[in-house]
Design an enzyme around this catalytic site. Structure first.
Site, PDB file in Angstrom:
ATOM      1  CE  LYS A  10       0.801   7.359  11.159  1.00  0.00           C
ATOM      2  NZ  LYS A  10       0.788   6.388  12.255  1.00  0.00           N
ATOM      3  NE  ARG A  85      -5.350   5.742  11.325  1.00  0.00           N
ATOM      4  CZ  ARG A  85      -4.710   6.804  11.775  1.00  0.00           C
ATOM      5  NH1 ARG A  85      -4.524   7.839  11.014  1.00  0.00           N
ATOM      6  NH2 ARG A  85      -4.230   6.814  12.991  1.00  0.00           N
ATOM      7  NE  ARG A 122       1.839   9.984  21.382  1.00  0.00           N
ATOM      8  CZ  ARG A 122       1.492   9.771  20.116  1.00  0.00           C
ATOM      9  NH1 ARG A 122       2.324  10.066  19.146  1.00  0.00           N
ATOM     10  NH2 ARG A 122       0.337   9.267  19.805  1.00  0.00           N
ATOM     11  NE  ARG A 131      -2.654  11.552  20.007  1.00  0.00           N
ATOM     12  CZ  ARG A 131      -2.436  11.039  18.800  1.00  0.00           C
ATOM     13  NH1 ARG A 131      -1.447  11.479  18.082  1.00  0.00           N
ATOM     14  NH2 ARG A 131      -3.218  10.093  18.333  1.00  0.00           N
ATOM     15  NE  ARG A 142      -4.266   5.839  18.581  1.00  0.00           N
ATOM     16  CZ  ARG A 142      -3.222   6.485  19.129  1.00  0.00           C
ATOM     17  NH1 ARG A 142      -3.059   6.508  20.446  1.00  0.00           N
ATOM     18  NH2 ARG A 142      -2.369   7.098  18.363  1.00  0.00           N
TER      19      ARG A 142
END
Ligand code: AMP
Length: 190
Positions: A10, A85, A122, A131, A142
């Site tokens: 995204k 969300r 990532r 992150r 998540r």
């Protein structure tokens, strides 16, 4: 607006779309991370929730989006990333922008195992800002929350005829082309 699980791409896709149309890329994750690093009075609590992979309270996120969309640079349009969300967030957004304020809601679809693998990559990537919520246990949380919330959010847009599914698999440029085609078609219909 682009929906989809963490790891769907995204962020990358919304930033490409925003650049293409010359409108701001409004990411609630980015806004929240900026709020945490600016160290305001709520930043500790917000940071704690984000680090745990939990969703922030609707009121907090909605207020932030409302303020951001009221800014001058968003008057000609915006690309929303990571919002809404939850179903109450959908309602707040539609109240904010009016019934014709959204061109299209794109559900960027990738299988959960692919999203998990991308987030693991990532996590390992060098030279990129780390992150903290990409830690393995937090990623699982998540993704779990996303799976619980995604269907009712997608349905709310589907009922209004605004939802389009886009395949998020493939090279980022290929996915970007699919997204552009969908946005262009939606804008032509308006
Ligand atoms: P993201 O960068 O979109 O993956 O968001 C990172 C984190 O920010 C999420 O795991 C949540 O803790 C928080 N967050 C981002 N967007 C929202 C939202 N719309 N509602 C609630 N929490 C959010």
């Amino acid at each position: 607006m682009v929906l989809g699980p963490p790891g769907a791409g995204k962020g990358t896709q919304c930033s490409l779309l925003a650049r293409h149309y010359g409108v701001p890329h409004v990411s609630t994750g980015d806004l929240l991370r900026a709020a945490v690093s600016s160290g305001g009075e709520t930043s500790v609590a917000v940071g704690r929730d984000m680090d745990a992979g939990n969703l922030l309270a609707d009121e907090v996120v909605v207020a932030m989006v409302e303020e951001r969309l009221a800014a001058e640079d968003a008057s000609g349009g915006f690309v929303l990333d990571g919002f809404p969300r939850t179903v109450p967030q959908v309602q707040s957004l539609l109240e904010m922008v009016g019934p014709n304020g959204i061109d299209v809601a794109i559900d960027l679809r990738v299988p959960i195992d692919v999203a998990t693998a991308r987030l693991a990559k990532r996590r390992m990537a060098e030279g990129q800002e780390r992150r903290r919520d990409d830690a393995e246990a937090v990623v699982a949380r998540r993704l779990e929350l996303h799976q619980a919330q995604a269907a009712p959010v997608a349905d709310a847009f589907r009922r209004r005829g605004l939802l389009v599914d886009v395949d998020g698999l493939g090279a980022p440029e290929e996915v970007a082309e699919r997204l552009l085609a969908v946005v262009e078609a939606a804008r032509r219909e308006r």
